[in-house]
Design an enzyme around this catalytic site. Structure first.
Site, PDB file in Angstrom:
ATOM      1  N   ASP A  46     -28.402 -42.924 -81.509  1.00 52.05           N
ATOM      2  CA  ASP A  46     -29.475 -41.962 -81.733  1.00 52.05           C
ATOM      3  C   ASP A  46     -30.044 -41.511 -80.391  1.00 52.05           C
ATOM      4  OD1 ASP A  46     -31.682 -40.484 -82.466  1.00 52.05           O
ATOM      5  OD2 ASP A  46     -32.648 -42.091 -83.619  1.00 52.05           O
TER       6      ASP A  46
ATOM      7  N   GLY B 174     -23.056 -34.720 -79.954  1.00 55.72           N
ATOM      8  CA  GLY B 174     -22.909 -33.783 -81.075  1.00 55.72           C
ATOM      9  C   GLY B 174     -21.475 -33.319 -81.228  1.00 55.72           C
TER      10      GLY B 174
ATOM     11  N   SER C 185     -28.939 -21.867 -75.740  1.00 52.63           N
ATOM     12  CA  SER C 185     -28.786 -20.950 -76.866  1.00 52.63           C
ATOM     13  C   SER C 185     -29.336 -19.578 -76.505  1.00 52.63           C
ATOM     14  CB  SER C 185     -29.534 -21.486 -78.097  1.00 52.63           C
ATOM     15  OG  SER C 185     -29.613 -20.513 -79.122  1.00 52.63           O
TER      16      SER C 185
ATOM     17  N   ALA D 184     -37.868 -23.363 -77.512  1.00 49.04           N
ATOM     18  CA  ALA D 184     -38.519 -24.144 -76.451  1.00 49.04           C
ATOM     19  C   ALA D 184     -37.598 -25.253 -75.951  1.00 49.04           C
ATOM     20  CB  ALA D 184     -39.825 -24.739 -76.965  1.00 49.04           C
TER      21      ALA D 184
ATOM     22  N   TYR E 220     -37.011 -24.657 -81.497  1.00 53.24           N
ATOM     23  CA  TYR E 220     -35.625 -24.617 -81.024  1.00 53.24           C
ATOM     24  C   TYR E 220     -35.516 -23.845 -79.710  1.00 53.24           C
ATOM     25  CZ  TYR E 220     -30.537 -23.946 -81.296  1.00 53.24           C
ATOM     26  OH  TYR E 220     -29.184 -23.942 -81.044  1.00 53.24           O
TER      27      TYR E 220
ATOM     28  N   ILE F 179     -22.055 -17.720 -83.206  1.00 53.11           N
ATOM     29  CA  ILE F 179     -20.726 -18.335 -83.196  1.00 53.11           C
ATOM     30  C   ILE F 179     -20.371 -18.755 -84.620  1.00 53.11           C
ATOM     31  CG2 ILE F 179     -19.294 -20.153 -82.204  1.00 53.11           C
ATOM     32  CD1 ILE F 179     -20.410 -18.181 -80.129  1.00 53.11           C
TER      33      ILE F 179
ATOM     34  N   LYS G 219     -34.281 -25.427 -76.098  1.00 47.06           N
ATOM     35  CA  LYS G 219     -33.108 -24.897 -75.406  1.00 47.06           C
ATOM     36  C   LYS G 219     -33.483 -24.234 -74.085  1.00 47.06           C
ATOM     37  CE  LYS G 219     -29.971 -26.138 -78.402  1.00 47.06           C
ATOM     38  NZ  LYS G 219     -28.964 -27.156 -78.046  1.00 47.06           N
TER      39      LYS G 219
END
Length: 241
Positions: free
Chosen positions: A60, A8, A138, A153, A151, A184, A155
């Site tokens: 991917d 990423g 996160s 779960a 999300y 951020i 992280k």
């Protein structure tokens, strides 16, 4: 020269991490998939600015076979001693209305992606007796957030994975940590309608963090000086939690 892979790497935080690692002397592999052009732009910026050595790679992470093949090709040039798993995606919805595709899509990038990319790197990394793995978690994993069960779960799963993997790797000179950013600065934050005024009311530091501040923390965890820090989840959120 140590080699670093940043998944990423085209995102604001990923790009800042790539720049920081390159500035510390690593050859950085800037990964992208959904928008490989952004990863290429980050790598080109690093090279053109004299800030270090970098190249872009595209595959991917949710595809185990494709990731294994891509990593095998990368390892032909030698072990990768630094992995920063920054790739992630949002697909927010209340859980009562969340589809299986929304659940699995988010889990697939963050959590399955971590397994797919980290597993084949481990033995070559361990063979060098030095390595650094950082998974980007996160604030949502720690506090939760409405509409982000998938999300949160994903992280939170990374934090558990990091803690367990760190125990396997610690005797071999490889550290494994997580970093949990709060709010951020990014286009996603702006799109969510989080104005400076709203952020100032939410965050004790009264501002959003900067990608470069996250990158500085990650770069430290990837340095020789952080060799006694492992199995930790370090929050960077301006005192929000």
């Amino acid at each position: 020269m140590r080699r670093a892979l940043v998944t990423g790497g085209g995102s604001p935080i990923g790009a800042a991490i790539a720049r920081a690692l390159a500035a510390k002397g690593a050859h950085v592999l800037v990964h992208g998939h959904a928008n490989p052009a952004r990863a290429e732009a980050v790598a080109a910026e690093i090279r053109a600015g004299g800030g270090g050595s970098a190249e872009a790679v595209a595959f991917d992470l949710t595809d185990a076979v494709a990731t294994a093949a891509a990593v095998e090709r990368l390892l032909e040039d030698g072990p990768i001693q630094i992995l920063v798993h920054n790739a992630g995606t949002h697909d927010d919805a209340p859980m009562a209305g969340m589809s299986q595709a929304q659940w699995h899509g988010v889990i697939g990038v963050s959590l399955d992606g971590f397994f797919h990319v980290a597993r084949p790197l481990l033995l070559p990394m361990i063979g060098t007796r030095w390595g650094r793995i950082v998974a980007m978690s996160s604030l949502s994993a720690i506090m939760g957030n409405r509409g982000q069960v998938n999300y949160a779960a994903a992280k939170a799963g990374l934090i558990g994975a990091v803690r367990a993997l760190s125990l396997e790797c610690a005797p071999r000179g490889v550290t494994v940590n997580a970093v949990a950013p709060g709010i951020i600065e990014s286009p996603a934050v702006e799109a969510a309608g989080l104005t400076r005024e709203r952020i100032a009311k939410m965050v004790p530091a009264r501002r959003a963090g900067r990608p470069e501040e996250v990158a500085d923390l990650v770069a430290f965890l990837c340095s020789d000086r952080a060799g006694y820090i492992t199995g930790q989840c370090i929050s960077i959120n301006g005192g929000l939690a």
